[in-house]
Motif scaffolding. Structure first.
Motif, PDB file in Angstrom:
ATOM      1  N   LEU A  49       5.361 -12.393   0.511  1.00  0.00           N
ATOM      2  CA  LEU A  49       5.467 -11.512   1.687  1.00  0.00           C
ATOM      3  C   LEU A  49       6.291 -12.134   2.813  1.00  0.00           C
ATOM      4  O   LEU A  49       6.807 -11.409   3.670  1.00  0.00           O
ATOM      5  N   ALA A  53       8.226  -8.352   2.538  1.00  0.00           N
ATOM      6  CA  ALA A  53       7.082  -7.574   3.018  1.00  0.00           C
ATOM      7  C   ALA A  53       7.369  -6.074   3.047  1.00  0.00           C
ATOM      8  O   ALA A  53       6.483  -5.282   3.329  1.00  0.00           O
ATOM      9  N   PRO A  56       5.826  -2.895  -0.994  1.00  0.00           N
ATOM     10  CA  PRO A  56       4.549  -3.187  -1.650  1.00  0.00           C
ATOM     11  C   PRO A  56       4.534  -2.875  -3.152  1.00  0.00           C
ATOM     12  O   PRO A  56       3.959  -3.639  -3.920  1.00  0.00           O
ATOM     13  N   LEU A  59       6.143  -5.654  -4.985  1.00  0.00           N
ATOM     14  CA  LEU A  59       5.307  -6.856  -4.992  1.00  0.00           C
ATOM     15  C   LEU A  59       4.259  -6.759  -6.101  1.00  0.00           C
ATOM     16  O   LEU A  59       4.050  -7.699  -6.874  1.00  0.00           O
TER      17      LEU A  59
END
Ligand code: ATP
Ligand code: MG
Length: 345
Positions: A49, A53, A56, A59
């Motif tokens: 992150l 960031a 999402p 990620l």
């Protein structure tokens, strides 16, 4: 006699490549093989992150990709001493990180050569999150969350060469902690660095580091055709006629062959031939394509068997193991720094 603990990790910012293999995974597998270490392999999603960031779902996908890459190369969390830890799921680690922040100096973090090099990039300098600026200390917390805190113990951290300065910071902070809070008996264990034979693998474009952000990778999950195509387009040192002598050290194809070719004696002959009368790059690249596809085949086979694996359960179990290891550490550190109850008046 103490405990033998290994802590190491990777950011979950995408699929892994050959650089991650030679710089890290190869050593991790050897350590796992010995069966002598409690191994905590960290999926650093919080650290991801610091630079990623804004996405999402990417990620989440990366956590899955890295876990599958680890399983495919043969890391095995079914072994009772092997844990896949999801960084965000160990709240005690975050607490430790804040406390260690208070004994690290801003200057030593900013002087860190790896951080400095990363900040050379104008884009990074402009957009670096505040979390990015303190990631070196956060990594110190990663390491010490599983500190055995016992005389005669080893806390081993196998990493690529770019991490060496971070581990120096970790040792400085551990020693400082001991000096200030527990001068008669060391609490934290200064970690030991383990760098493999190839601490930094070059990229397919000849850049000093294979790196996803530079788009110069061969990924562990690439199929045979993709590998062949990437090698075809690979940098092969200074321009040279097909039968003109050259210097193997200047040709990335040789660097890869040295890292992955099981026939190192045959390779030494080839290097001599290259130096004396030249070898066409197409021949070298053909050899490398075979070598890398042979190397990746067992991982490909294992990956096919992984369909349906419950990744979440693996990460829950591993993170729980890390929480258990971190509980005595955070208790001890908080008591030492006087941020704990009960107060005795
Ligand atoms: P990338 O630059 O591709 O995003 P990264 O360096 O951000 O990768 P990390 O999660 O920071 O990936 O690194 C994980 C481990 O892999 C570290 O120990 C690092 O030193 C090692 N590593 C990454 N790239 C290479 C490389 N090209 N050669 C050797 N080791 C590498
Ligand atoms: Mg990195």
């Amino acid at each position: 006699m103490g405990k033998q603990v290994v802590l190491t990790g990777m950011r979950t910012t995408g699929a892994l490549h050959l650089g991650h293999y030679v710089g890290a995974l190869k050593q991790w597998l050897e350590i796992q093989q010995t069966g002598q270490y409690e191994c905590y392999f960290l999926l650093a999603d919080i650290q991801a992150l610091t630079t990623h960031a804004d996405n999402p779902s990417a990620l989440r996908q990366s956590v899955k990709d890295v876990t599958l890459d680890w399983l495919a190369v043969g890391l095995d969390p079914r072994l009772k001493n092997v844990h896949f830890v999801l960084q965000s799921q160990v709240p005690e680690r975050a607490e430790l990180s804040i406390l260690l922040d208070m004994i690290a100096t801003n200057a030593e973090v900013l002087d860190n050569p790896t951080l400095k090099a990363e900040l050379q990039d104008l884009q990074v300098r402009k957009t670096a999150s505040s979390g990015f600026m303190r990631y070196p200390v956060d990594q110190v917390a990663d390491i010490h969350m599983v500190d055995p805190m016992e005389a005669g113990s080893t806390l081993l951290v196998p990493v690529g060469a770019d991490q060496e300065s971070h581990l120096e910071l970790a040792r400085d902070i551990a020693r400082r902690f001991n000096r200030v809070y527990s001068p008669t008996k060391a609490v934290l264990t200064p970690c030991r660095t383990l760098v493999g034979d190839i601490g930094r693998l070059v990229g397919t474009d000849g850049d000093a580091k294979m790196s996803k952000s530079k788009g110069n990778t061969i990924d562990l999950r690439d199929d045979a055709d993709t590998v062949a195509r990437k090698i075809k387009g690979m940098a092969a040192g200074p321009n040279r006629g097909a039968n003109e002598p050259g210097k193997p050290d200047e040709n990335p194809v040789f660097i890869y062959l040295r890292a992955f070719d099981p026939d190192q004696i045959g390779l030494a002959d080839l290097e001599q031939q290259y130096r004396e009368r030249g070898v066409p790059n197409s021949a070298l690249k053909g050899r490398l394509t075979t070598v890398l596809n042979d190397f990746l085949d067992p991982s490909r086979a294992r990956r096919r068997e992984l369909a349906g694996t419950d990744i979440s359960q693996i990460l829950v179990d591993g993170s729980d193991a890390a929480r258990e290891a971190c509980t005595p550490v955070i208790t001890t550190v908080k008591e030492a720094m006087a941020v704990s109850l009960p107060y005795k008046f």
